[in-house]
Design a protein around this motif. Sequence first.
Motif, mmCIF file in Angstrom:
data_model
loop_
_atom_site.group_PDB
_atom_site.id
_atom_site.type_symbol
_atom_site.label_atom_id
_atom_site.label_comp_id
_atom_site.label_asym_id
_atom_site.label_seq_id
_atom_site.Cartn_x
_atom_site.Cartn_y
_atom_site.Cartn_z
ATOM 1 N N ILE A 1 -4.969 -0.423 8.344
ATOM 2 C CA ILE A 1 -5.169 0.758 9.202
ATOM 3 C C ILE A 1 -3.850 1.503 9.399
ATOM 4 O O ILE A 1 -3.797 2.733 9.329
ATOM 5 N N ARG A 2 -2.794 0.744 9.607
ATOM 6 C CA ARG A 2 -1.471 1.362 9.793
ATOM 7 C C ARG A 2 -1.127 2.247 8.582
ATOM 8 O O ARG A 2 -0.724 3.404 8.743
ATOM 9 N N ALA A 3 -1.348 1.704 7.376
ATOM 10 C CA ALA A 3 -1.056 2.483 6.167
ATOM 11 C C ALA A 3 -1.997 3.685 6.065
ATOM 12 O O ALA A 3 -1.579 4.795 5.721
ATOM 13 N N LYS A 4 -3.256 3.456 6.366
ATOM 14 C CA LYS A 4 -4.267 4.520 6.284
ATOM 15 C C LYS A 4 -3.904 5.661 7.237
ATOM 16 O O LYS A 4 -3.982 6.835 6.868
ATOM 17 N N LEU B 1 0.851 -1.213 0.000
ATOM 18 C CA LEU B 1 0.000 0.000 0.000
ATOM 19 C C LEU B 1 0.878 1.251 0.000
ATOM 20 O O LEU B 1 0.632 2.208 -0.746
ATOM 21 N N ARG B 2 1.924 1.241 0.822
ATOM 22 C CA ARG B 2 2.837 2.390 0.864
ATOM 23 C C ARG B 2 3.525 2.577 -0.492
ATOM 24 O O ARG B 2 3.642 3.679 -0.998
ATOM 25 N N LYS B 3 3.953 1.475 -1.054
ATOM 26 C CA LYS B 3 4.682 1.535 -2.318
ATOM 27 C C LYS B 3 3.794 2.101 -3.438
ATOM 28 O O LYS B 3 4.188 3.016 -4.154
ATOM 29 N N PHE B 4 2.600 1.568 -3.553
ATOM 30 C CA PHE B 4 1.714 2.024 -4.628
ATOM 31 C C PHE B 4 1.291 3.473 -4.413
ATOM 32 O O PHE B 4 1.201 4.244 -5.367
ATOM 33 N N SER B 5 1.022 3.834 -3.163
ATOM 34 C CA SER B 5 0.522 5.196 -2.952
ATOM 35 C C SER B 5 1.626 6.233 -3.116
ATOM 36 O O SER B 5 1.347 7.425 -3.221
ATOM 37 N N ALA B 6 2.877 5.784 -3.168
ATOM 38 C CA ALA B 6 3.980 6.746 -3.312
ATOM 39 C C ALA B 6 4.136 7.275 -4.743
ATOM 40 O O ALA B 6 4.822 8.265 -4.978
ATOM 41 N N TYR B 7 3.497 6.633 -5.714
ATOM 42 C CA TYR B 7 3.579 7.160 -7.092
ATOM 43 C C TYR B 7 2.849 8.505 -7.174
ATOM 44 O O TYR B 7 1.744 8.638 -6.630
ATOM 45 N N PRO B 8 3.415 9.466 -7.912
ATOM 46 C CA PRO B 8 2.680 10.718 -8.094
ATOM 47 C C PRO B 8 1.380 10.451 -8.873
ATOM 48 O O PRO B 8 1.354 9.575 -9.745
#
Length: 444
Positions: A387-390, A340-347
């Motif tokens: 939840i941690r990622a959220k 989740l962190r990896k994917f959400s880091a894309y602009p």
Amino acid sequence: MLLTKDAFGEDFTWGVSTAAYQIEGAHNQGGKGHSIWDIFVKKKNKIFQNQHGDTACDFYNRYTQDLYLMYSLNIPNYRFSISWSRILPNGIGEVSEDGIDFYNRLIDFSLELGITPWVTLYHWDLPDALEKKGGWVNRDIKEWFGNYVSLCVAYFGDRVKNWMVLNEPMVFSAAGYFFGVHAPGRKGLDNFLAATHHAALTQTQGARVIKSMQKDSNVGTTFSCSHIEPFRMKEKDILAARRVDALLNRLFIEPLLGLGYPTADIKTLNRIEKYMKQNDEKDLIFNMDFIGVQNYTREIIRHATFVPFLQAKIVSAKERKVEMTAMNWEVYPESMYHVLRKFSAYPNMPPLIITENGAAFPDQVENNQVDDPQRIKYLQHTLEQVIRAKQEGVKVNGYFVWTFLDNFEWAEGYHPRFGLVYVDFQTQKRIVKSSGHWYANFLK
Ligand code: BGC
């Protein structure tokens, strides 16, 4: 910490996922044409114990009972796939009214029960008539698929707003066209690269067709993602892990976001050039409403000189002697947080929805009950990672359990049971597992 649904917020979408070939059965009912899976399962020794999905969960004939069960478990959203060859027996041309009727009934009954349909347009069961014309290796698939999608929107779009174009293109192009372990069983780099490029073009073509016909649609597509780590903190393993990450996690999302294929990390991908035409680079880009993330485990990677193209290999969970599922996958819920962190880091990344997550364990029936504490623990621990990622700001808006019913697990046949509901494949009896009761309670 006792996790509750409230922690995820009111707008969070909860559901379960299934796929047509894995549950429907009725392989020759209602005028259905053969799909590549109907053909592949009949080849010797391709599937565990030569099992097949001819009957599977017989969902085609039992969907009312199964949807009722879903409703009784408080499940508000249902992700299922449409079998292309059930509505277009030859992939193109004549429409099967029976096929349309089946999905109409399925959609209508879901809505009647207050369950919102989420439709996957392609979950690996290509019409065999199209495979005979080259399948995913033939660039015309973009047009064949566009035509099929326009029919789906025309027939079902008055009631269906949530669409997922493809299910895990990386898996079907690699397993089906490079390793030959999934349908259609083709092998080799050229097949793989052509299938990859055509799938990447098709995922945006499908989305464009939906958006052009239905302005208020919610369109996404789904990707398999695994957190990748090097075996040792040595340069060779670190670089090997980076290559595998490019293949498993970045191959389809990056061209979609306008970043192109990850050729810097995997030189062999430069050979996709051969299949590129003018405007393709632009056509690979589309602004999806959401991205479906599907995660089950992590992979540990080491350098391997003799593995062609990648020079990398997976260090299996067995070798590492870690806790495993019935798929021999490591039980590692933290993987969800990392992807989740990896994917959400894309602009410019659209919001994420977890469209699949779950685990297979060797469930047993005792006194007419199935107690599966390992699955409950896995799901709970994964949700804690969500939840941690959220809480760290990741935009993740939904979670669908894979899967509702135990089903046909592709090359593995019926032995890995992923369901919240146990299926006795001899009698078609269903037993809600304790994880099913747990989910129902969580969703209440
Ligand atoms: C697929 C499902 C499959 C599940 C478990 C995903 O890759 O979309 O069809 O059953 O994983 O292996």
